[in-house]
Design an enzyme around this catalytic site. Structure first.
Site, short mmCIF file in Angstrom:
data_model
loop_
_atom_site.label_atom_id
_atom_site.label_comp_id
_atom_site.label_asym_id
_atom_site.label_seq_id
_atom_site.Cartn_x
_atom_site.Cartn_y
_atom_site.Cartn_z
N TYR A 7 -23.08 9.61 15.74
CA TYR A 7 -24.39 8.96 15.72
C TYR A 7 -24.47 7.77 14.79
CZ TYR A 7 -26.22 13.01 18.26
OH TYR A 7 -26.44 13.97 19.20
N ASN A 33 -18.89 14.46 18.03
CA ASN A 33 -20.29 14.03 18.07
C ASN A 33 -20.40 12.83 17.14
OD1 ASN A 33 -20.52 16.42 19.47
ND2 ASN A 33 -22.06 17.32 18.13
#
Ligand SMILES: *[C@@H]1O[C@H](CO)[C@@H](O)[C@H](O)[C@H]1NC(C)=O
Ligand SMILES: *[C@@H]1O[C@H](CO)[C@@H](O)[C@H](O)[C@H]1NC(C)=O
Ligand SMILES: *[C@@H]1O[C@H](CO)[C@@H](O)[C@H](O)[C@H]1NC(C)=O
Length: 531
Positions: free
Chosen positions: A331, A329
């Protein structure tokens, strides 16, 4: 005529050289899979329906609404518990290869233990999985996404070493119910959030223990993952041939203008290495440099032993190699440097690492998105995958989340389109230039949801959700139209026009380009006849 053909030939040659250099002309290989993700607490609602017991998030939001930016809770959220058919419909409309969702532990096992399986919980996920398969969408299932049964939290939650067995027992129930239909599994999602961020900031389960609790949680989370992976490997893999890993959220770190590479590397080992080395390295256990630094600091502080609990030899063997791919993940990113004397170091994982005396900054050119921690740096995704491959060797990479939010929730979300285009571009470069074996990309998130302490303010959805509507109407944004085109064509270039019909806004947006394509088409047809 001759001249005409020659010039066409020159244009063709120039064009192909140019397009070879132009990333936007690169394409995803046909086997590459696209999906979108959600998580149980963030979308399901139905918090007290049938025999479901409360999770740490039910308790936290009800008891401490002041700690949620808009005072909200996931009591109803997108009401996916009732409206899951709508979710399947929009997932199918997007043409996704897979849909990643999570199972609520307290919904399936109300006591937290497998003494009794909730029949309502069991049926809910079974129907969702069947609905997805019937729509031609592969289910990718997260076993744990931050919603621990409160009854287990009352026994210490992730700081109690017994939780690795409690989790493994729960995972076995999940596998035994759904492994016949689910082939890709994520054991736990983002332990860096539910261990480091939770225990540093004191958000759910509302225990603040930045020096002790977060390390207990980390170690037990890794062992819990390992036990679940081994259960699948031994009891289910021979029959069902699926894949199991965890999803790690990693921030990319690089030195600021007067920072040293050595400091950035320490930050990487702390942020990404602690959750990767025990599983993905050949030696196993904590990253040695981090283990030594925390031990040294603990002794200096007057503790009789390191605050970071060591892995025993048995635990090292148990945890090492428990993966089938790297679930990533991504970001945001930070610049790193040593703290200056007297400087206050901000909160890990967002503004610094006090354990290592490292502070974070950002570059002015990194665009800001809400919430407070979000600075956009697409290249970080590519750097991160190369770093992970250099550290742990060649393996399959599966991007299990990335996406961006805004506060106004506008339907024509050009910033989100740009975010996805730029991150997908980095994935293409990873594949084509770095030869990293990336096999999948997951958009966070399918639709607006309850974004933890940011409540309903942060809108991350490809689809907008009308939270004032009983039916929680889901409306595609421009980014949904864009992503749908990426999935269909394997190209990251935004479509010239959209065949998407149930969104008036996007139709209007694309009507001008529609006219433009028509003119181009007419021009080429006439030109062709000329020839
Ligand atoms: C469930 O919670 C709602 C509030 O979200 C409340 O109105 C309702 O009475 C509760 N239902 C049960 C069965 O406790
Ligand atoms: C952190 O760095 C500052 C400045 O170099 C120094 O004064 C301080 O003692 C360091 N703290 C630790 C815990 O190493
Ligand atoms: C990438 O990983 C997949 C899944 O493990 C594997 O089938 C494929 O052969 C790998 N490709 C390369 C180029 O290593």
């Amino acid at each position: 005529m001759y001249l005409h053909l020659q010039s066409v030939f020159i244009i063709f040659v120039v064009g192909s050289v140019w397009s070879h250099k132009n990333v936007s002309e690169l394409k995803f290989p046909p086997w590459f899979k696209f999906g979108a993700a959600t998580a149980a607490y963030q979308i399901e609602g139905g918090w007290n329906i049938s025999d479901k017991s409360p999770s740490i998030w039910d308790v936290f939001t009800h008891e401490s609404p002041g700690m949620i930016s808009d005072g909200g809770a996931g009591d109803e959220a997108c009401d996916s518990y009732r409206l899951w058919r709508e979710d399947v419909k929009i997932v199918a409309d997007l043409g996704l290869d897979f849909y990643r969702f999570s199972i609520s532990w307290p919904r399936l096992l109300p006591s937290g233990f497998p003494d009794r399986i909730s029949s309502a919980g069991r049926r809910y996920y079974s129907e969702l999985i069947d609905g997805l398969l019937a729509a031609g969408v592969e289910p990718v299932v997260t076993v744990y996404h931050w919603d621990l049964p409160q009854s287990l939290q009352d026994l210490g939650g992730w700081t109690n070493p017994l939780i690795s067995d409690w989790f493994a027992d729960y995972a076995r129930v999940v596998f035994s119910l759904y492994a016949d239909r689910v082939k890709t599994w994520i054991t736990i999602n983002e332990p860096v959030i539910y261990c480091d961020a939770s225990y540093t900031m004191g958000v759910a389960p509302k225990v603040q223990s930045p020096e002790i609790g977060l390390y207990l949680c980390k170690k037990h989370a890794l062992i819990a993952h390992a036990k679940a992976w081994r259960i699948y490997d031994k009891e289910f893999k021979p029959k069902y041939h699926g894949k199991v890993s965890l999803s790690n959220l990693i921030m990319w770190f690089e030195p600021d203008d007067d920072g040293e590479e050595e400091v950035a590397e320490l930050a990487r080992q702390y942020g990404g290495g602690m959750y990767s080395h025990p599983i993905y390295s050949k030696e196993g256990g904590w990253p040695p440099a981090i283990e030594q630094l925390i031990a040294k600091r603990s002794l200096e502080q007057g503790y009789p032993r390191s605050r970071l609990p060591a892995f025993t030899e048995h635990e090292i063997q148990l945890t090492r190699g428990t993966y089938d791919f790297y679930g990533l993940n991504y970001y945001t990113a930070r610049l790193t440097r040593r703290a200056r004397s007297g400087e206050r170091i901000g909160i890990w994982p967002f503004s610094g690492i006090s354990e290592l005396n490292i502070t974070f900054t950002t570059r002015p050119e990194w665009k800001k998105a809400p919430p407070f921690w979000f600075y956009i740096y697409p290249e970080g995704l590519r750097h991160l995958m190369t770093w992970l491959r250099d550290q742990y060797g060649d393996m399959e990479f599966f991007i299990t989340e990335t996406g961006v939010s805004d506060y106004d929730g506008r339907l024509h979300d050009v910033d989100r389109v740009e975010y996805y285009q730029k991150h997908l571009e980095q994935v293409l470069l990873s594949i084509h230039e770095d030869h990293v074996n990336v096999t999948g990309f997951t958009a966070w998130t399918l639709m607006d949801d309850f974004e933890w302490i940011d409540g309903y303010r942060s809108k991350f959805g490809l689809y907008a959700v009308d939270f004032s509507d009983q039916q929680r109407r889901r409306t595609p944004r421009t980014s949904a139209v864009y992503y749908r085109n990426v999935v269909h064509t394997g190209s990251i270039t935004p479509p010239k026009y959209s065949p998407y019909s149930d969104n008036g806004v996007t139709n209007k947006i694309f009507s001008c380009t529609n006219l433009y394509s028509l003119i181009i088409t007419v021009y080429y047809v006439l030109d062709f006849q000329n020839c």
